[in-house]
Enzyme design. Structure first.
Site, PDB file in Angstrom:
ATOM      1  N   GLU A 257      -9.704  -1.840   5.505  1.00 39.17           N
ATOM      2  CA  GLU A 257     -10.274  -1.418   6.778  1.00 39.17           C
ATOM      3  C   GLU A 257     -11.547  -2.201   7.098  1.00 39.17           C
ATOM      4  O   GLU A 257     -12.277  -2.617   6.196  1.00 39.17           O
ATOM      5  CB  GLU A 257     -10.613   0.078   6.713  1.00 39.17           C
ATOM      6  CG  GLU A 257      -9.403   0.990   6.511  1.00 39.17           C
ATOM      7  CD  GLU A 257      -8.609   1.243   7.792  1.00 39.17           C
ATOM      8  OE1 GLU A 257      -8.419   0.290   8.574  1.00 39.17           O
ATOM      9  OE2 GLU A 257      -8.165   2.385   7.998  1.00 39.17           O
TER      10      GLU A 257
ATOM     11  N   ASP B 154       0.810  -1.220   0.000  1.00 43.62           N
ATOM     12  CA  ASP B 154       0.000   0.000   0.000  1.00 43.62           C
ATOM     13  C   ASP B 154       0.842   1.269   0.000  1.00 43.62           C
ATOM     14  O   ASP B 154       2.058   1.218   0.172  1.00 43.62           O
ATOM     15  CB  ASP B 154      -0.952  -0.004   1.213  1.00 43.62           C
ATOM     16  CG  ASP B 154      -0.270  -0.468   2.504  1.00 43.62           C
ATOM     17  OD1 ASP B 154       0.969  -0.497   2.545  1.00 43.62           O
ATOM     18  OD2 ASP B 154      -0.989  -0.799   3.458  1.00 43.62           O
TER      19      ASP B 154
ATOM     20  N   ASN C 241      -7.220  -2.268  14.518  1.00 42.10           N
ATOM     21  CA  ASN C 241      -8.608  -2.567  14.144  1.00 42.10           C
ATOM     22  C   ASN C 241      -8.713  -3.816  13.255  1.00 42.10           C
ATOM     23  O   ASN C 241      -9.778  -4.101  12.708  1.00 42.10           O
ATOM     24  CB  ASN C 241      -9.246  -1.355  13.442  1.00 42.10           C
ATOM     25  CG  ASN C 241      -8.553  -1.001  12.128  1.00 42.10           C
ATOM     26  OD1 ASN C 241      -7.718  -1.753  11.637  1.00 42.10           O
ATOM     27  ND2 ASN C 241      -8.913   0.132  11.554  1.00 42.10           N
TER      28      ASN C 241
ATOM     29  N   HIS D  55      -7.052  -4.333  10.381  1.00 40.24           N
ATOM     30  CA  HIS D  55      -6.800  -4.173   8.937  1.00 40.24           C
ATOM     31  C   HIS D  55      -5.511  -4.886   8.521  1.00 40.24           C
ATOM     32  O   HIS D  55      -4.579  -5.006   9.304  1.00 40.24           O
ATOM     33  CB  HIS D  55      -6.809  -2.698   8.504  1.00 40.24           C
ATOM     34  CG  HIS D  55      -5.640  -1.864   8.930  1.00 40.24           C
ATOM     35  ND1 HIS D  55      -5.734  -0.506   9.158  1.00 40.24           N
ATOM     36  CD2 HIS D  55      -4.327  -2.169   9.144  1.00 40.24           C
ATOM     37  CE1 HIS D  55      -4.554  -0.034   9.492  1.00 40.24           C
ATOM     38  NE2 HIS D  55      -3.680  -1.022   9.493  1.00 40.24           N
TER      39      HIS D  55
HETATM   40  C1  F6R Z   1       1.582  -1.225   6.166  1.00 40.00           C
HETATM   41  C2  F6R Z   1       0.271  -1.852   6.302  1.00 40.00           C
HETATM   42  C3  F6R Z   1      -0.494  -1.796   7.574  1.00 40.00           C
HETATM   43  C4  F6R Z   1       0.350  -2.025   8.814  1.00 40.00           C
HETATM   44  C5  F6R Z   1      -0.505  -1.909  10.077  1.00 40.00           C
HETATM   45  C6  F6R Z   1       0.300  -2.108  11.340  1.00 40.00           C
HETATM   46  O1  F6R Z   1       2.108  -1.412   4.873  1.00 40.00           O
HETATM   47  O2  F6R Z   1      -0.186  -2.397   5.354  1.00 40.00           O
HETATM   48  O3  F6R Z   1      -1.505  -2.776   7.519  1.00 40.00           O
HETATM   49  O4  F6R Z   1       0.948  -3.281   8.756  1.00 40.00           O
HETATM   50  O5  F6R Z   1      -1.119  -0.660  10.110  1.00 40.00           O
HETATM   51  O6  F6R Z   1       1.202  -1.060  11.501  1.00 40.00           O
HETATM   52  P1  F6R Z   1       2.276  -1.093  12.668  1.00 40.00           P
HETATM   53  O7  F6R Z   1       3.194  -2.215  12.376  1.00 40.00           O
HETATM   54  O8  F6R Z   1       2.988   0.239  12.548  1.00 40.00           O
HETATM   55  O9  F6R Z   1       1.524  -1.268  13.928  1.00 40.00           O
END
Ligand code: F6R
Length: 242
Positions: A143, A68, A136, A138
């Site tokens: 989401e 992403d 959450n 995702h």
């Molecule tokens: C990042 C992504 C997100 C993160 C998630 C957790 O490329 O796709 O799904 O993996 O937001 O983020 P952290 O590791 O910072 O808690």
């Protein structure tokens, strides 16, 4: 099927995760890695860089596709995911940068960019997809909500995601509120999936990976439908597992 391993701490999680990725790199002829950003895989990338520098782990045949990117951030913006990947991995190993792919959040036609990105993901064929997980639930930026999207798409970020990530920006206003992300189908096309999670904030969504339910309220629960998922977490993230 999800296999969950609870490791001692973040360092152990990162080392085990890096070792798994290393095995794919060393045993696949032209390895294609699906990659994630965020704090969860940072230690894993540092360990891969160490393996490259000290043990000659070779990235010359590796191709990558990231999950992403924020809409509106170019690769030179220090909070863009392209910048993150260069900074944490690509600049420190012998990978051909032309073989590294991150969705273009600056594309004029984002719908076309999403279609092109899906075609790229399909044509490369991902051997192993690395994931983090949001508080959450995702994965990528898929989401929680009434429904999930299958292909790569543009999505409005939930307030819970904005709350988690705004610390990286000068202010909440400065944080992009939309992103382009691989969809569930794009993620599921990977042969194997490795998800890393640490810290108490992830304990609830990780515990939901171990029960029998699948719900779009926690998009990661759909991973129960994938044939090969390894979840690596620290004790804090694993503390609600029975
Ligand atoms: C990042 C992504 C997100 C993160 C998630 C957790 O490329 O796709 O799904 O993996 O937001 O983020 P952290 O590791 O910072 O808690």
């Amino acid at each position: 099927m999800i296999n969950i391993k609870v490791l001692k701490d973040y360092e152990e999680m990162s080392k085990v995760g890096a070792q798994v990725i290393r095995e794919f790199i060393e045993t696949t002829e032209a390895p294609v890695l699906g990659l994630a950003t965020g704090s969860s895989p940072e230690g894993l990338y540092a360990e891969l860089v160490r393996m490259h520098k000290e043990e000659n782990l070779d990235f010359s045949n590796v191709q990558t596709v990231n999950l992403d990117e924020y809409v509106g951030l170019g690769g030179n913006h220090d909070q863009s995911y392209r910048y993150f990947m260069n900074h944490h991995l690509f600049d420190h190993v012998n990978i051909n940068k032309e073989h590294t792919h991150v969705p273009n959040g600056m594309a004029e036609d984002l719908e076309q960019e999403a279609k092109d990105y899906d075609n790229l993901v399909q044509s490369l064929g991902v051997d192993v997809q690395l994931l983090g997980i949001g508080t959450n639930g995702h994965i990528g930026f898929n989401e929680p909500g009434e429904y999930l999207s299958a292909p790569t798409h543009v999505i409005a970020l939930k307030q819970s995601t904005i709350d988690s990530n705004k610390k990286y920006f000068e202010s909440e206003e400065a944080m992009p509120k939309t992103a382009i992300t691989m969809g569930m189908q794009s993620i599921f096309s990977a042969k194997h999936i490795v998800l890393v999670a640490y810290g108490e904030k992830k304990a609830k969504v990780i515990a939901e990976l171990a029960d029998n339910r699948i719900t779009t309220d926690n998009p990661a629960t759909l991973l129960k439908l994938h044939p090969s998922v390894l979840v690596l977490c620290d004790q804090e993230a694993g503390k609600l597992l029975k």
